[in-house]
Enzyme design. Structure first.
Site, short mmCIF file in Angstrom:
data_model
loop_
_atom_site.label_atom_id
_atom_site.label_comp_id
_atom_site.label_asym_id
_atom_site.label_seq_id
_atom_site.Cartn_x
_atom_site.Cartn_y
_atom_site.Cartn_z
N LEU A 1 0.63 -1.18 -0.04
CA LEU A 1 0.05 -0.14 0.08
C LEU A 1 0.95 1.16 -0.03
O LEU A 1 0.45 2.32 -0.49
CB LEU A 1 -0.89 0.08 1.29
N VAL B 1 5.10 3.04 1.44
CA VAL B 1 6.27 2.79 2.16
C VAL B 1 6.52 3.83 3.12
O VAL B 1 6.44 4.97 2.80
CB VAL B 1 7.63 2.64 1.07
N GLY B 2 6.75 3.59 4.24
CA GLY B 2 6.94 4.56 5.26
C GLY B 2 8.29 4.37 5.82
O GLY B 2 9.20 3.37 5.41
N GLY B 3 8.69 5.19 6.81
CA GLY B 3 9.96 5.41 7.47
C GLY B 3 10.34 3.84 8.05
O GLY B 3 11.40 3.33 8.09
N PHE B 4 9.34 3.22 8.64
CA PHE B 4 9.33 1.94 9.48
C PHE B 4 9.68 0.88 8.49
O PHE B 4 10.22 -0.12 8.57
CB PHE B 4 8.02 1.84 10.34
N GLY B 5 9.12 1.12 7.19
CA GLY B 5 9.11 -0.14 6.44
C GLY B 5 7.82 -0.22 5.59
O GLY B 5 7.20 0.64 5.28
N VAL C 1 4.34 -1.12 3.96
CA VAL C 1 2.92 -1.39 4.27
C VAL C 1 2.13 -2.20 3.48
O VAL C 1 2.11 -2.06 2.34
CB VAL C 1 2.07 -0.14 4.52
N LYS D 1 2.22 -3.25 8.74
CA LYS D 1 3.56 -2.53 8.63
C LYS D 1 4.47 -3.41 9.05
O LYS D 1 4.56 -3.91 10.23
CB LYS D 1 3.32 -1.44 9.44
N ASP E 1 4.51 13.98 11.81
CA ASP E 1 4.59 14.08 10.46
C ASP E 1 3.15 14.20 9.95
O ASP E 1 2.76 13.24 9.30
CB ASP E 1 5.13 12.52 10.24
#
Ligand SMILES: *[C@@H]1O[C@H](CO)[C@@H](O)[C@H](O)[C@H]1NC(C)=O
Ligand SMILES: *[C@@H]1O[C@H](CO)[C@@H](O)[C@H](O)[C@H]1NC(C)=O
Length: 842
Positions: free
Chosen positions: A513, A515-519, A521, A535, A631
């Site tokens: 879905l 991509v975030g800083g964490f990894g 999704v 996530k 954010d």
């Protein structure tokens, strides 16, 4: 000082300054004396006070003996407090009364300085018609400094309208003085005359043999309402300083013109300005919300008090949704009280009177949700009056207090020595019966309602609450099945990695879905059919296991209608996975631009902004510690299938190992258009940084364009600079999404623009709290709603009609990839950004 209690009530403040409100009532007796004055004096509220000298026999009053000691002030000669009449012997003012019944008597005292008399230390006794108001009173004893003392009494002159005789008696060797006197007959409905019929909804019947003193008259959640804005020239003070915990309440308000009165309640009871504002429970949308809003008022012990609570449901959208309890001095006064039922509608004024007798010097008023509510727990109070009864000696002065007699007192059950006597105790058995019947009716009504509503409720304020997805059978889960697999943590559950692997088809790339800083999704479907967003932490991510665990515990406790819920997690060696509710509507941004989704109406946009603001407000204030989202942007505000906004990605920012690194990671994420310039300058993160970012979100919602769009002409690249330049010219309508043209109320837009502008203030300290922002947005929504009601009858000319032709067509520029993730620093550092990049800038 809590900023919440200082919410600027622009609109109401404006009304207060612009016009004076005229009551429906013209008092037959309306005597105003400027004591010691030479000439008639017009006050700011428009009333004219006559001088009290040389009264002839035809005059409305008589001064005996006619005394001519007066003092004048050099500094304020044109003021009621610029002169005083001074008495060296007992003196009467006798007023010829025409109207029978109750009258206001207001006495103004201010110790005008004089070379001859020391008014500050003057000690005297004041009374009228057998009542003592002030006994051995002296201004200096009050410990006030340079403020005016205005005392208000209510005296019943009976059925044969005898004269009102005000006595001022100097204590031995001293003098007495007074600066102004008002005598105003009261409309019956404010205080029923002796013998008025009483029902549950009526004011209390009180014998005429009682005089009252107004101790407190309060406008909850609103500004000071002066005599100019009250048909009976009363004044209403704000409640801020009486709130025990100002963080527990939020001021709300509505358009005063929308307040309705019933036959029993009129503007004479209280002006619409009082009913149009209220305090409600802060964070009222939080599940498990159990607290009271408490106010405490100083009173004199040993007296009885009439407590009038003013209510008007300016909050609910449906009748019967707002039920709450009211306590007076820790005792239950109203239980599961339903304003809209009592008032017979929403935005309709009503009041409830109680009589209490106190043996301590405080009156504690509390409102809070009942144990069980069928809707969101909340409680409101719009206004309050506390009137003191004269005692059996006919005195209102504390130094002439006494032990309570004359009223049957309920057993004093506990040590705290207070006696709250609900009116019921001295009304007859018939009334008791009526109340019992009413209670039965209410009980069944309530039960019915509970049953009716439980089916459709999307939010259950129970510890095991989950969001049920109504309207989409595929994603529907039952509360029971979810609860039974319940975990040790309050909301979320532990999932096996295998389960997640299955849910995401082994992390299939086609299910990504975002991509975030964490990894990454992924979209997934759990075994029980629940559609989720998964996530997955980057393998080898620096986030340690302990932080991960802490984070889960924190997020598990956060539960709010406007936050994306963490529904599960998984931690196994080398795997850290968080599982959230899947939001069918996706990110807000997609609904604004760059997709083919249907265009959102202005009302929908406002509702989405309000939802997101509630979520952020909860993050900032609802949990034990302030959580800064850090954010906030349109891709982090997700919509469910009903377009309810939910803030996502919250708290993850706290995972950053050090402040420096989190700061860096923000920069690398490239959400430049949203960054708080002060954060850049000082590298200090506060919740006001979120407020700034939210201001950018508001503009994006309004203009339907990215925060930064490098493909636009220079002056338009940065949305903040561009939109705020129009806002400052008062022409924000030139920047709006062309789709909205012709459908937006100009007033609503103005309010919205103001809110955005404040959020975007240069310095955090100047920015409002999310609570304030929320209030402004709700107000903008109300303006839009009332505009929409009027649309159709051609009268509304204030919508925006012209399509601004200078809005650039928003092409398919690659702004999305620009403002979402960019792992490197490929962000163009043009001059547009230079001020942001330079920490010392501006
Ligand atoms: C109400 O109860 C609280 C806690 O028990 C106590 O501290 C307070 O004094 C009580 N207030 C009154 C007005 O009785
Ligand atoms: C509110 O106050 C009343 C009276 O002091 C108390 O009995 C009640 O438990 C309080 N409610 C909550 C939710 O704290």
């Amino acid at each position: 000082m809590n900023p919440k209690t200082h919410i600027p009530i622009f609109f109401i403040a404006l009304i207060l300054t612009l016009n004076s409100i005229n009551g429906t009532f013209t008092p037959q007796d309306n005597f105003l004396l400027n004591c010691g004055g030479n000439s008639a004096l017009k006050l700011e509220d428009g009333r004219i006070f006559q001088p009290d000298k040389n009264p002839g026999s035809s005059s409305f009053f008589l001064l005996t003996p006619a005394s001519h000691n007066v003092v004048y002030s050099d500094t304020k000669p044109l003021d009621l407090y610029g002169s005083a009449r001074v008495f060296t012997q007992a003196t009467d003012y006798s007023f010829k009364i025409q109207q029978k019944g109750r009258h206001f008597l207001r006495l103004h005292f201010y110790p005008v300085s004089s070379p001859i008399y020391n008014l500050k230390d003057a000690t005297f006794t004041v009374g009228a018609n057998g009542f003592t108001f002030l006994y051995d009173f002296s201004y200096s004893k009050l410990g006030l400094d340079q403020s005016v003392v205005l005392k208000e009494y209510i005296v019943d002159l009976g059925l044969d309208s005898k004269p009102l005789v005000v006595n001022l008696v100097p204590s031995s060797g001293s003098i007495a003085f007074v600066n102004g006197i008002e005598v105003i007959s009261l409309p019956d409905r404010v205080f029923p005359a002796t013998g008025s019929s009483i029902s549950e909804n009526e004011p209390v019947e009180i014998s005429g043999n009682i005089a009252f003193e107004t101790l407190h008259r309060i406008n909850m959640g609103g500004p000071y309402v002066s005599s100019k804005n009250d048909g009976l020239w009363r004044d209403w003070k704000p409640d801020g300083k009486f709130l025990i915990n100002s963080a527990s309440a939020i001021a709300i308000s509505t358009d005063p013109d929308s307040i309705k009165y019933s036959s029993r309640v009129s503007v004479d009871t209280a002006p619409n300005l009082v009913y149009a504002t209220a305090q409600e429970m802060a964070d009222a949308n939080v599940g498990n919300q159990r607290f009271n809003i408490s106010w405490v008022f100083d009173v004199d012990s040993g007296f009885r008090y009439l407590i009038r609570l003013h209510f008007c449901d300016i909050l609910s959208h449906n009748v019967g949704n707002l039920l709450f309890n009211v306590y007076i001095n820790n005792q239950s006064a109203l239980s599961s009280f339903d304003i809209s039922h009592k008032a017979n509608g929403l935005s309709t004024a009503c009041f409830v009177d109680f009589i209490v007798e106190v043996q301590i010097e405080k009156i504690l008023i509390q409102i809070g949700p009942p144990q069980i509510t069928s809707s969101l727990p909340n409680a409101i109070l719009n206004g309050l009056e506390i009137l003191k009864f004269s005692n059996s000696k006919g005195s209102l002065d504390r130094s002439q207090g006494e032990n309570p007699i004359g009223v049957k007192v309920k057993k004093d059950k506990n040590k705290n020595n207070l006696l709250a006597i609900v009116i019921v105790s001295f009304l007859g058995g018939a009334i008791l019966l009526a109340i019992l019947i009413a209670a039965f009716v209410l009980y069944f009504r309530h039960r019915k309602k509970t049953r009716d509503e439980s089916g459709g409720s999307t939010w259950l304020p129970s510890p095991m609450a989950v969001h049920t997805h109504t309207g989409n059978s595929e994603t529907k889960i039952s509360l029971g099945s979810f609860a039974s697999s319940g975990p040790s943590l309050s909301f979320s559950r532990l999932l096996a990695f295998m389960e997640i692997k299955e849910a995401t088809k082994n992390f299939d790339e086609s299910l990504v879905l975002g991509v975030g800083g964490f990894g990454k999704v992924y979209k997934g479907v759990l075994e029980n059919g629940l559609v989720v967003a998964v996530k997955r932490g980057n393998p080898g991510s620096q986030q340690g296991l302990i932080e991960f665990r802490t984070e889960i515990e924190m997020l598990s406790k956060l539960r709010h209608r406007h936050l994306v819920s963490l529904i599960g997690f998984c931690h196994e060696p080398n795997e850290m996975v968080l599982v959230y509710d899947f939001m069918a509507g996706g990110p807000l941004r997609r609904h604004l631009y760059g997709s083919n989704l249907p265009c959102l109406s202005w009302k929908q946009r406002l509702e989405i902004c309000i939802g997101a603001a509630k979520g952020l407000h909860y993050l900032h204030t609802g949990a034990e510690e302030t959580i800064i989202h850090r954010d906030v942007k349109t891709t982090n505000i997700l919509l469910d299938e009903n377009l309810t906004a939910k803030v996502s990605d919250f708290g993850l920012s706290k995972l950053g190992p050090t402040v420096d690194q989190t700061h860096v990671s923000t920069a690398v994420k490239g959400s430049f258009g949203y960054l708080d310039p002060e954060y850049f300058r000082r590298q200090q993160l506060t919740e006001k940084s979120d407020v700034y970012s939210f201001g950018v979100v508001l503009l994006e919602v309004l203009c339907a364009r990215p925060a930064i769009n490098p493909s636009l002409p220079r002056e338009q690249i940065n949305i903040v600079e561009w939109a705020m330049s129009w806002q400052k010219k008062g022409q924000l309508e030139r920047a709006i999404d062309p789709h909205l043209v012709g459908t937006v109320s100009l007033n609503s837009l103005r309010k919205f623009g103001e809110a955005a502008e404040k959020c975007l203030a240069d310095y955090g300290a100047e920015r409002p709290t999310m609570g304030d922002v929320l209030w402004n947005l709700e107000y903008a929504l109300q303006l839009q709603e009332s505009f929409m009601k009027n649309v159709g009858d051609e009268s509304s000319m204030n919508e925006i009609k012209d399509i601004p032709d200078w809005i650039q067509e928003i092409g398919d520029s690659n702004h999305d990839s620009f403002s979402v993730v960019s792992s490197g620093t490929d962000v163009p550092t043009s001059r547009v950004f230079s001020q942001l990049m330079d920490p010392r800038g501006r």
